[in-house]
Design an enzyme around this catalytic site. Structure first.
Site: not given
Ligand code: GTR
Length: 408
Positions: A245, A387
């Site tokens: 991420s 995710h």
């Molecule tokens: C989210 C963000 C993403 C990603 C994620 C993370 O809120 O919008 O770009 O980076 O966090 O790092 O878990």
């Protein structure tokens, strides 16, 4: 001349034009790996510094690496564990960053390893009671027992499902991790804390190309590499950089900046990471720059809602990693990170891998779910699920590292 790309995402057809990767600023076409390496690569790198992640200040802090703990019989005798403090000193102040190092036991030769930042402190990656708790700011996460921005004993091992330490060691690799907040706390603090606070000049107004937090985290990864070069137990020529991420955005930028990283992995990195900004799918620049104003250079914010005007797109970031092996991974339900945009970015970065003589993916269509594709130095998978990063992802990264490091 820019080429027009059509892409099908869900039922929607979107078109966008990517900047020319293989056209130097003076208009010369880049036709060879030498032309790329000696000229165009530097131009593209500079564009990412100027417009996206920001520039590291031109200062030379003193850095000492101090072993603060070591255990030759860690994890029931299967691992050597040590903690090394990276002490960064500038103008009389010091920032300390703790590196947690696990190496497999019983190996006489220097070992290859995976390096990755973690989100909630080194002590969250494993139940090992010897891992020290960070004293730095943490983002609150009640389900991880993190309240009041502080580490507690209760959060030992809460992130272990993301870090299959024993498996990595059993496959012959070491693992090094650093809590990213030791380098720079992940909140909009006006760049007062962490290494921004330490290394920035606070007398002048902040430049629109000054480094954001992603650059600060990436810089820290390079300082870990400086240490690996001095540690005889570590094969510094076989360091695989990984990140999930926002930390996947960081591993791509760190791998682009520093050619000593032999393999780079982006796990679900999305906007500002692997995903093409011009697709305007999932998270947009406005979203990311509003929620996380400290991640990128100020200048990047002026491209909110006009991604098409950026002088770069993220396939060019990946091209900076060529000819080194690169793995991009997405998750099926992770529309926010735009899996199609992540794959297309890899696909278009291949122009540079091709210059180096490697086979590259020929198929623009998103690969099938749970069917990893490895072509030459490039690998991609889209996993079922959300995710995140888990066993499936790691097994594939380990397989890819085995394959690529054997070729070296
Ligand atoms: C989210 C963000 C993403 C990603 C994620 C993370 O809120 O919008 O770009 O980076 O966090 O790092 O878990």
């Amino acid at each position: 001349v820019s080429c027009k790309q059509e892409s099908a995402s869900n039922s929607e057809i979107k078109s966008f034009e990517l900047p020319e990767l293989l056209l130097a600023e003076d208009g010369t076409p880049v036709r060879t790996a030498e032309q790329w390496q000696a000229g165009r690569r530097g131009e593209v790198l500079e564009l990412f510094r100027e417009y996206v992640y920001g520039k590291v200040p031109d200062v030379n802090p003193e850095i000492r690496y101090v072993v603060t703990f070591s255990d030759d019989h860690a994890l029931c005798g299967t691992a050597k564990m040590k903690e090394v403090d990276m002490q960064i000193t500038w103008k009389g102040d010091t920032v300390s960053v703790s590196m947690l190092i696990y190496l497999p036991c019983g190996v006489e030769t220097p070992v290859p390893l995976f390096l990755g930042l973690n989100f909630y402190g080194n002590h969250t990656i494993h139940m090992d009671q010897n891992i020290s708790l960070t004293r730095n700011y943490l983002r609150n996460k009640p389900e991880y027992c993190i309240f009041d921005h502080k580490a507690t004993e209760k959060s030992r091992g809460v992130g272990a499902f993301r870090w299959p330490v024993e498996r990595i060691l059993a496959r012959g690799y070491g693992l090094v991790t650093i809590y990213y907040g030791d380098l720079d706390p992940d909140f909009d603090d006006g760049f007062k804390n962490g290494i921004h606070g330490l290394l920035d000049s606070h007398d002048l107004p902040r430049d629109s190309s000054a480094w954001g937090s992603i650059s600060a985290w990436a810089w820290g990864l390079s300082r870990a590499m400086d240490y690996f070069e001095q540690d005889p137990d570590i094969d510094h020529q076989k360091v695989a950089l990984t990140g999930h991420s926002r930390l996947g955005k960081t591993s791509l930028w760190a791998g682009a900046r520093d050619e000593r990283f032999a393999l780079v992995i982006s796990n679900n990195s999305g906007c500002g990471g692997a995903a093409l900004s011009r697709r305007k799918s999932g998270e947009r620049l406005t979203d990311i720059n509003t929620s996380f104003p400290h991640w990128f250079a100020g200048r990047f914010h002026s491209y909110n809602d006009r991604e098409q005007d950026l002088p770069v797109d993220q396939h060019m970031l990946m091209a900076l990693i060529a000819p080194r092996p690169l793995y991009v991974a997405s998750a099926r339900n992770d529309d926010w990170a735009d899996p199609t945009g992540e794959y297309l970015s890899l696909f278009y970065s291949a122009e540079v891998y091709r210059l180096f003589g490697f086979d590259v993916p020929e198929n623009r269509e998103l690969p099938l779910v749970n069917k990893p594709v490895h072509t030459g130095r490039l690998a991609y998978h889209i996993r079922s699920g959300n995710h995140g990063i888990g066993r499936y992802d790691w097994e594939n990264y380990l397989d890819f590292a085995d394959e690529q490091f054997r070729l070296k």
